[in-house]
Design a protein around this motif. Sequence first.
Motif, PDB file in Angstrom:
ATOM      1  N   PRO A   5      64.163  31.035  34.460  1.00 37.63           N
ATOM      2  CA  PRO A   5      65.419  31.616  33.983  1.00 37.63           C
ATOM      3  C   PRO A   5      65.288  32.635  32.848  1.00 37.63           C
ATOM      4  N   GLU A   6      64.487  32.364  31.830  1.00 41.50           N
ATOM      5  CA  GLU A   6      64.418  33.337  30.730  1.00 41.50           C
ATOM      6  C   GLU A   6      63.799  34.659  31.180  1.00 41.50           C
ATOM      7  N   GLU A   7      62.826  34.613  32.092  1.00 44.13           N
ATOM      8  CA  GLU A   7      62.259  35.853  32.639  1.00 44.13           C
ATOM      9  C   GLU A   7      63.280  36.581  33.498  1.00 44.13           C
ATOM     10  N   ARG A   8      64.038  35.820  34.275  1.00 43.98           N
ATOM     11  CA  ARG A   8      65.054  36.422  35.138  1.00 43.98           C
ATOM     12  C   ARG A   8      66.103  37.167  34.329  1.00 43.98           C
ATOM     13  N   CYS A   9      66.510  36.615  33.198  1.00 45.41           N
ATOM     14  CA  CYS A   9      67.531  37.263  32.370  1.00 45.41           C
ATOM     15  C   CYS A   9      67.063  38.640  31.905  1.00 45.41           C
TER      16      CYS A   9
ATOM     17  N   CYS B 183      73.214  33.096  30.073  1.00 44.45           N
ATOM     18  CA  CYS B 183      72.424  33.757  31.113  1.00 44.45           C
ATOM     19  C   CYS B 183      71.472  32.792  31.808  1.00 44.45           C
ATOM     20  N   GLU B 184      70.695  32.035  31.031  1.00 45.75           N
ATOM     21  CA  GLU B 184      69.692  31.156  31.648  1.00 45.75           C
ATOM     22  C   GLU B 184      70.336  30.109  32.537  1.00 45.75           C
ATOM     23  N   SER B 185      71.466  29.580  32.125  1.00 47.21           N
ATOM     24  CA  SER B 185      72.178  28.605  32.951  1.00 47.21           C
ATOM     25  C   SER B 185      72.694  29.257  34.234  1.00 47.21           C
TER      26      SER B 185
ATOM     27  N   ALA C 175      69.873  30.041  36.722  1.00 45.84           N
ATOM     28  CA  ALA C 175      69.294  28.805  37.251  1.00 45.84           C
ATOM     29  C   ALA C 175      70.027  28.350  38.509  1.00 45.84           C
TER      30      ALA C 175
END
Length: 127
Positions: free
Chosen positions: A42-46, A63-65, A68
Amino acid sequence: MDGRTHVLVVAAALVAMVAGGCAAAQRPDVERVAVEFAAGVPEERCGLLAPAVVAALDAQDGCESGVAQVPAASADVLGTEVWGDDAQVRLPGDTLFLTRTTTGWKVTAAGCRPAGDGPYVCAVEAG
């Protein structure tokens, strides 16, 4: 075909070749971002999302939620379409939409599924 018509046909063909070449040149960058998003945590995706999408997710549960909610997808690219500053990448189990920004290609929608004759329905998007 008269001389003027011939010139117009040749000019149109050259424009089509150049435009197609530009789209083909963008394909590797577009696919790289899509694959990184699909396989990322998730943190990379954001960091791969367009700013408007990050803002929309931050206004909800963060964002991370939000990202996910999109399951990791296979990195096998099934198809890529590039239209100027916009693109679509189809992966097994996911379709992503991207836009070119001043900092490179960013994901504008992910977890997208076709909705019959209507537009795609996406789990993550700005709107």
